[in-house]
Design a protein around this motif. Sequence first.
Motif, PDB file in Angstrom:
ATOM      1  N   ASP A 111       9.517   4.398   3.982  1.00  0.00           N
ATOM      2  CA  ASP A 111      10.588   5.234   3.436  1.00  0.00           C
ATOM      3  C   ASP A 111      11.022   6.310   4.437  1.00  0.00           C
ATOM      4  O   ASP A 111      12.211   6.610   4.565  1.00  0.00           O
ATOM      5  CB  ASP A 111      10.151   5.874   2.108  1.00  0.00           C
ATOM      6  N   ARG A 112      10.032   6.897   5.141  1.00  0.00           N
ATOM      7  CA  ARG A 112      10.383   7.887   6.175  1.00  0.00           C
ATOM      8  C   ARG A 112      11.211   7.219   7.275  1.00  0.00           C
ATOM      9  O   ARG A 112      12.213   7.754   7.738  1.00  0.00           O
ATOM     10  CB  ARG A 112       9.113   8.508   6.781  1.00  0.00           C
ATOM     11  N   ARG A 125      16.049   0.695   0.153  1.00  0.00           N
ATOM     12  CA  ARG A 125      15.014  -0.150   0.746  1.00  0.00           C
ATOM     13  C   ARG A 125      15.500  -1.577   0.902  1.00  0.00           C
ATOM     14  O   ARG A 125      15.149  -2.252   1.869  1.00  0.00           O
ATOM     15  CB  ARG A 125      13.781  -0.188  -0.163  1.00  0.00           C
ATOM     16  N   GLU A 163       0.841  -1.202   0.000  1.00  0.00           N
ATOM     17  CA  GLU A 163       0.000   0.000   0.000  1.00  0.00           C
ATOM     18  C   GLU A 163       0.876   1.253   0.000  1.00  0.00           C
ATOM     19  O   GLU A 163       1.924   1.277   0.646  1.00  0.00           O
ATOM     20  CB  GLU A 163      -0.909   0.041   1.238  1.00  0.00           C
ATOM     21  N   GLN A 164       0.368   2.288  -0.719  1.00  0.00           N
ATOM     22  CA  GLN A 164       1.148   3.519  -0.855  1.00  0.00           C
ATOM     23  C   GLN A 164       1.473   4.152   0.513  1.00  0.00           C
ATOM     24  O   GLN A 164       2.606   4.573   0.752  1.00  0.00           O
ATOM     25  CB  GLN A 164       0.345   4.515  -1.694  1.00  0.00           C
ATOM     26  N   ASP A 165       0.462   4.191   1.392  1.00  0.00           N
ATOM     27  CA  ASP A 165       0.676   4.790   2.712  1.00  0.00           C
ATOM     28  C   ASP A 165       1.772   4.059   3.485  1.00  0.00           C
ATOM     29  O   ASP A 165       2.597   4.678   4.158  1.00  0.00           O
ATOM     30  CB  ASP A 165      -0.612   4.735   3.551  1.00  0.00           C
ATOM     31  N   ILE A 217       4.280   2.197   2.302  1.00  0.00           N
ATOM     32  CA  ILE A 217       5.640   2.370   1.784  1.00  0.00           C
ATOM     33  C   ILE A 217       6.145   3.788   2.080  1.00  0.00           C
ATOM     34  O   ILE A 217       7.339   3.990   2.318  1.00  0.00           O
ATOM     35  CB  ILE A 217       5.745   2.016   0.270  1.00  0.00           C
ATOM     36  N   LYS A 218       5.228   4.771   2.115  1.00  0.00           N
ATOM     37  CA  LYS A 218       5.657   6.140   2.497  1.00  0.00           C
ATOM     38  C   LYS A 218       6.180   6.136   3.930  1.00  0.00           C
ATOM     39  O   LYS A 218       7.209   6.736   4.232  1.00  0.00           O
ATOM     40  CB  LYS A 218       4.484   7.128   2.371  1.00  0.00           C
ATOM     41  N   LYS A 219       5.447   5.479   4.801  1.00  0.00           N
ATOM     42  CA  LYS A 219       5.882   5.396   6.203  1.00  0.00           C
ATOM     43  C   LYS A 219       7.219   4.663   6.307  1.00  0.00           C
ATOM     44  O   LYS A 219       8.102   5.058   7.072  1.00  0.00           O
ATOM     45  CB  LYS A 219       4.842   4.658   7.055  1.00  0.00           C
TER      46      LYS A 219
END
Length: 140
Positions: free
Chosen positions: A22-23, A33, A14-16, A18-20
């Motif tokens: 990555d942060r 990654r 999910e996009q959310d 992977i954003k988390k």
Amino acid sequence: MSQPSLIRFGVSIEQDLIKKFDRHIAHAGYDTRSEAIRDLIRARLVEEGVQDPGAAATGVLSLVYDHHKRELEEHLTGLQHDHHEMIIATTHVHLDHHNCLEVILLKGTVGEIREIGSALASFKGVKHSSLSLTTTREIH
Ligand code: NI
């Protein structure tokens, strides 16, 4: 040691999430990654490995104790001598007037290390203890 062969695989996420992630990995200092995911997998395997009481392991036991407690240092040292084959090294730090920190490196099975860790931590006068276990069995 020779470089293990690498396998590439695709992951749907999910996009959310992977954003988390990555942060998180940027904050933790990872460049890629891939290395972050490899570390997560290794951490999980070690976590599972140290659930097995028979697994060969290394432990780091930290004890904070009351320097003035009578006979405590003799008990702590005596128990370590009784199990000298499991004690790799011991470091003692005089934290302040009252408190000592002892960091003990242990080797043995997970079960043996937990048993000695509990025995050392349960002496009267030990104020805080923590045991960190690792095993290389799963992560060669
Ligand atoms: Ni001391």
